[in-house]
Design a protein around this motif. Structure first.
Motif, PDB file in Angstrom:
ATOM      1  N   PHE A  45      -1.256  -1.496  11.546  1.00 10.68           N
ATOM      2  CA  PHE A  45      -1.711  -0.386  10.715  1.00 10.68           C
ATOM      3  C   PHE A  45      -0.571   0.536  10.314  1.00 10.68           C
ATOM      4  O   PHE A  45       0.478   0.589  10.957  1.00 10.68           O
ATOM      5  N   SER A  46      -0.817   1.264   9.233  1.00  9.24           N
ATOM      6  CA  SER A  46       0.047   2.362   8.798  1.00  9.24           C
ATOM      7  C   SER A  46      -0.843   3.577   8.588  1.00  9.24           C
ATOM      8  O   SER A  46      -2.012   3.447   8.207  1.00  9.24           O
ATOM      9  N   ILE A  47      -0.288   4.758   8.837  1.00  2.87           N
ATOM     10  CA  ILE A  47      -1.034   6.002   8.629  1.00  2.87           C
ATOM     11  C   ILE A  47      -0.318   6.825   7.568  1.00  2.87           C
ATOM     12  O   ILE A  47       0.902   7.015   7.624  1.00  2.87           O
ATOM     13  N   PHE A  48      -1.096   7.315   6.606  1.00  2.00           N
ATOM     14  CA  PHE A  48      -0.555   8.067   5.476  1.00  2.00           C
ATOM     15  C   PHE A  48      -1.110   9.490   5.480  1.00  2.00           C
ATOM     16  O   PHE A  48      -2.270   9.715   5.822  1.00  2.00           O
ATOM     17  N   THR A  49      -0.261  10.429   5.080  1.00  2.21           N
ATOM     18  CA  THR A  49      -0.685  11.821   4.947  1.00  2.21           C
ATOM     19  C   THR A  49      -0.300  12.324   3.563  1.00  2.21           C
ATOM     20  O   THR A  49       0.750  11.958   3.025  1.00  2.21           O
ATOM     21  N   VAL A  50      -1.158  13.147   2.975  1.00  2.00           N
ATOM     22  CA  VAL A  50      -0.940  13.599   1.601  1.00  2.00           C
ATOM     23  C   VAL A  50       0.266  14.536   1.525  1.00  2.00           C
ATOM     24  O   VAL A  50       0.539  15.300   2.454  1.00  2.00           O
ATOM     25  N   LYS A  51       0.999  14.456   0.423  1.00  2.00           N
ATOM     26  CA  LYS A  51       2.101  15.384   0.187  1.00  2.00           C
ATOM     27  C   LYS A  51       1.525  16.768  -0.106  1.00  2.00           C
ATOM     28  O   LYS A  51       0.548  16.898  -0.849  1.00  2.00           O
ATOM     29  N   LYS A  52       2.124  17.802   0.466  1.00  2.00           N
ATOM     30  CA  LYS A  52       1.554  19.144   0.374  1.00  2.00           C
ATOM     31  C   LYS A  52       1.438  19.640  -1.058  1.00  2.00           C
ATOM     32  O   LYS A  52       0.428  20.250  -1.428  1.00  2.00           O
ATOM     33  N   ASP A  53       2.460  19.398  -1.882  1.00  2.00           N
ATOM     34  CA  ASP A  53       2.388  19.894  -3.254  1.00  2.00           C
ATOM     35  C   ASP A  53       1.293  19.182  -4.037  1.00  2.00           C
ATOM     36  O   ASP A  53       0.601  19.795  -4.861  1.00  2.00           O
ATOM     37  N   VAL A  54       1.092  17.900  -3.755  1.00  2.00           N
ATOM     38  CA  VAL A  54       0.027  17.143  -4.423  1.00  2.00           C
ATOM     39  C   VAL A  54      -1.336  17.678  -4.005  1.00  2.00           C
ATOM     40  O   VAL A  54      -2.239  17.851  -4.832  1.00  2.00           O
ATOM     41  N   PHE A  55      -1.492  17.963  -2.712  1.00  2.00           N
ATOM     42  CA  PHE A  55      -2.774  18.485  -2.218  1.00  2.00           C
ATOM     43  C   PHE A  55      -3.080  19.848  -2.828  1.00  2.00           C
ATOM     44  O   PHE A  55      -4.215  20.125  -3.225  1.00  2.00           O
ATOM     45  N   ARG A  56      -2.066  20.717  -2.925  1.00  2.00           N
ATOM     46  CA  ARG A  56      -2.284  22.049  -3.490  1.00  2.00           C
ATOM     47  C   ARG A  56      -2.775  21.963  -4.930  1.00  2.00           C
ATOM     48  O   ARG A  56      -3.711  22.656  -5.329  1.00  2.00           O
ATOM     49  N   ALA A  59       0.836  -1.206   0.000  1.00  2.00           N
ATOM     50  CA  ALA A  59       0.000   0.000   0.000  1.00  2.00           C
ATOM     51  C   ALA A  59       0.869   1.254   0.000  1.00  2.00           C
ATOM     52  O   ALA A  59       0.586   2.226  -0.711  1.00  2.00           O
ATOM     53  N   GLU A  60       1.940   1.232   0.793  1.00  2.00           N
ATOM     54  CA  GLU A  60       2.839   2.386   0.844  1.00  2.00           C
ATOM     55  C   GLU A  60       3.477   2.648  -0.516  1.00  2.00           C
ATOM     56  O   GLU A  60       3.584   3.801  -0.955  1.00  2.00           O
ATOM     57  N   GLU A  61       3.878   1.588  -1.198  1.00  2.00           N
ATOM     58  CA  GLU A  61       4.494   1.744  -2.519  1.00  2.00           C
ATOM     59  C   GLU A  61       3.496   2.294  -3.535  1.00  2.00           C
ATOM     60  O   GLU A  61       3.840   3.143  -4.361  1.00  2.00           O
ATOM     61  N   GLU A  62       2.241   1.840  -3.463  1.00  2.00           N
ATOM     62  CA  GLU A  62       1.246   2.265  -4.446  1.00  2.00           C
ATOM     63  C   GLU A  62       0.713   3.673  -4.166  1.00  2.00           C
ATOM     64  O   GLU A  62       0.192   4.326  -5.072  1.00  2.00           O
ATOM     65  N   LEU A  63       0.846   4.130  -2.922  1.00  2.00           N
ATOM     66  CA  LEU A  63       0.395   5.481  -2.573  1.00  2.00           C
ATOM     67  C   LEU A  63       1.548   6.480  -2.547  1.00  2.00           C
ATOM     68  O   LEU A  63       1.343   7.655  -2.227  1.00  2.00           O
ATOM     69  N   ASN A  64       2.734   6.017  -2.888  1.00  2.00           N
ATOM     70  CA  ASN A  64       3.937   6.838  -2.756  1.00  2.00           C
ATOM     71  C   ASN A  64       3.871   8.141  -3.550  1.00  2.00           C
ATOM     72  O   ASN A  64       4.422   9.158  -3.137  1.00  2.00           O
ATOM     73  N   GLU A  65       3.173   8.142  -4.690  1.00  2.00           N
ATOM     74  CA  GLU A  65       3.114   9.344  -5.526  1.00  2.00           C
ATOM     75  C   GLU A  65       2.342  10.475  -4.853  1.00  2.00           C
ATOM     76  O   GLU A  65       2.609  11.648  -5.110  1.00  2.00           O
ATOM     77  N   VAL A  66       1.374  10.125  -4.007  1.00  2.00           N
ATOM     78  CA  VAL A  66       0.520  11.159  -3.419  1.00  2.00           C
ATOM     79  C   VAL A  66       0.694  11.302  -1.912  1.00  2.00           C
ATOM     80  O   VAL A  66       0.229  12.285  -1.331  1.00  2.00           O
ATOM     81  N   ALA A  67       1.340  10.333  -1.261  1.00  2.00           N
ATOM     82  CA  ALA A  67       1.348  10.348   0.206  1.00  2.00           C
ATOM     83  C   ALA A  67       2.697   9.970   0.792  1.00  2.00           C
ATOM     84  O   ALA A  67       3.537   9.343   0.140  1.00  2.00           O
ATOM     85  N   GLU A  68       2.861  10.363   2.050  1.00  2.00           N
ATOM     86  CA  GLU A  68       4.008   9.948   2.845  1.00  2.00           C
ATOM     87  C   GLU A  68       3.501   9.079   3.988  1.00  2.00           C
ATOM     88  O   GLU A  68       2.408   9.314   4.511  1.00  2.00           O
ATOM     89  N   CYS A  69       4.292   8.098   4.373  1.00  2.00           N
ATOM     90  CA  CYS A  69       3.897   7.201   5.459  1.00  2.00           C
ATOM     91  C   CYS A  69       4.323   7.821   6.789  1.00  2.00           C
ATOM     92  O   CYS A  69       5.507   7.992   7.058  1.00  2.00           O
ATOM     93  N   GLU A  70       3.337   8.158   7.598  1.00  2.00           N
ATOM     94  CA  GLU A  70       3.588   8.830   8.874  1.00  2.00           C
ATOM     95  C   GLU A  70       3.878   7.819   9.980  1.00  2.00           C
ATOM     96  O   GLU A  70       4.741   8.029  10.834  1.00  2.00           O
TER      97      GLU A  70
END
Length: 218
Positions: free
Chosen positions: A153-164, A131-142
């Motif tokens: 569990f793992s918690i992911f947060t969106v990368k700021k530039d992607v969110f903007r 999941a971390e590898e597939e979400l790597n383009e949009v998220a960082e693993c917190e």
């Protein structure tokens, strides 16, 4: 009500009147047709300004409203899986995880173990790593593959530039939709909304408040 004996006073034009007796300051404000407004109560002595209290109250409320608009409330979305989750179910959850992240929310992916499945924790780690590898383009693993009881569990947060970029695109599409509705209702057409630039975009996340949603399995 101002309870201290002396205050530092600013007049209605921004001029400094110095430290005055509070009663004298109130009288001076009233004689000018204004109020004495306490603007810095923690200063020593407190700072007051001569002005229209109604206008001051309106401007203060407007500033607070603008601040709330800039605040981004972050929800924590939880998606549950199991060590034997089928491929199409896994893909469905990853799709939703990506959507939640692009909306600015955090995502918690949980692998729940039942009974003897606790002997196969490596399956949970494998799912979370994928999941971390597939979400790597949009998220960082917190938080990465943390085990609590029977849940990993793992918690992911969106990368700021992607969110903007995602938010700018949503805003552009929303404005276009509003314009289409206005034209359909008989309004005049205006120039189309240009696509957002990919650089120099203001950080729109602002302050964050995390709101944890109830557990959900989609």
């Amino acid at each position: 009500m101002i309870r201290v004996p002396n205050v530092r006073v600013i007049d209605q034009d921004g001029g400094q009147l110095g430290i005055l007796n509070t009663r004298d300051a109130i009288t001076q404000a009233n004689n000018a047709g204004f109020d004495l407004i306490e603007i810095s109560p923690t200063a020593n002595p407190p700072v007051c300004k001569i002005g229209d209290f109604g206008k001051h109250k309106y401007e203060l409320a407007k500033k607070q409203k603008d601040a709330r608009k800039k605040q981004h409330i972050v929800h924590l979305k939880e998606l549950k899986m199991h060590p034997k989750t089928e491929e199409h179910d896994y893909s469905y959850r990853i799709k939703h995880a990506r959507e939640f992240l692009l909306d600015g929310d955090k995502v918690k992916i949980t692998v729940a173990f039942k009974g003897r499945e606790m002997a196969y924790l490596e399956f949970g780690r494998s799912i979370l790593q994928r999941a971390e590898e597939e979400l790597n383009e949009v998220a960082e693993c917190e938080i990465r593959a943390r085990l609590e009881g029977r849940n990993m569990f793992s918690i992911f947060t969106v990368k700021k530039d992607v969110f903007r970029k995602a938010k700018a695109e949503r805003d552009r599409q929303r404005k276009q939709e509003e314009e289409r509705k206005r034209i359909a209702e008989g309004g005049d057409a205006v120039a189309p909304v240009p696509a957002p630039k990919t650089s120099g975009v203001e950080d729109v996340q602002g302050d964050e408040e995390v709101v944890v949603d109830s557990e959900q399995e989609v």
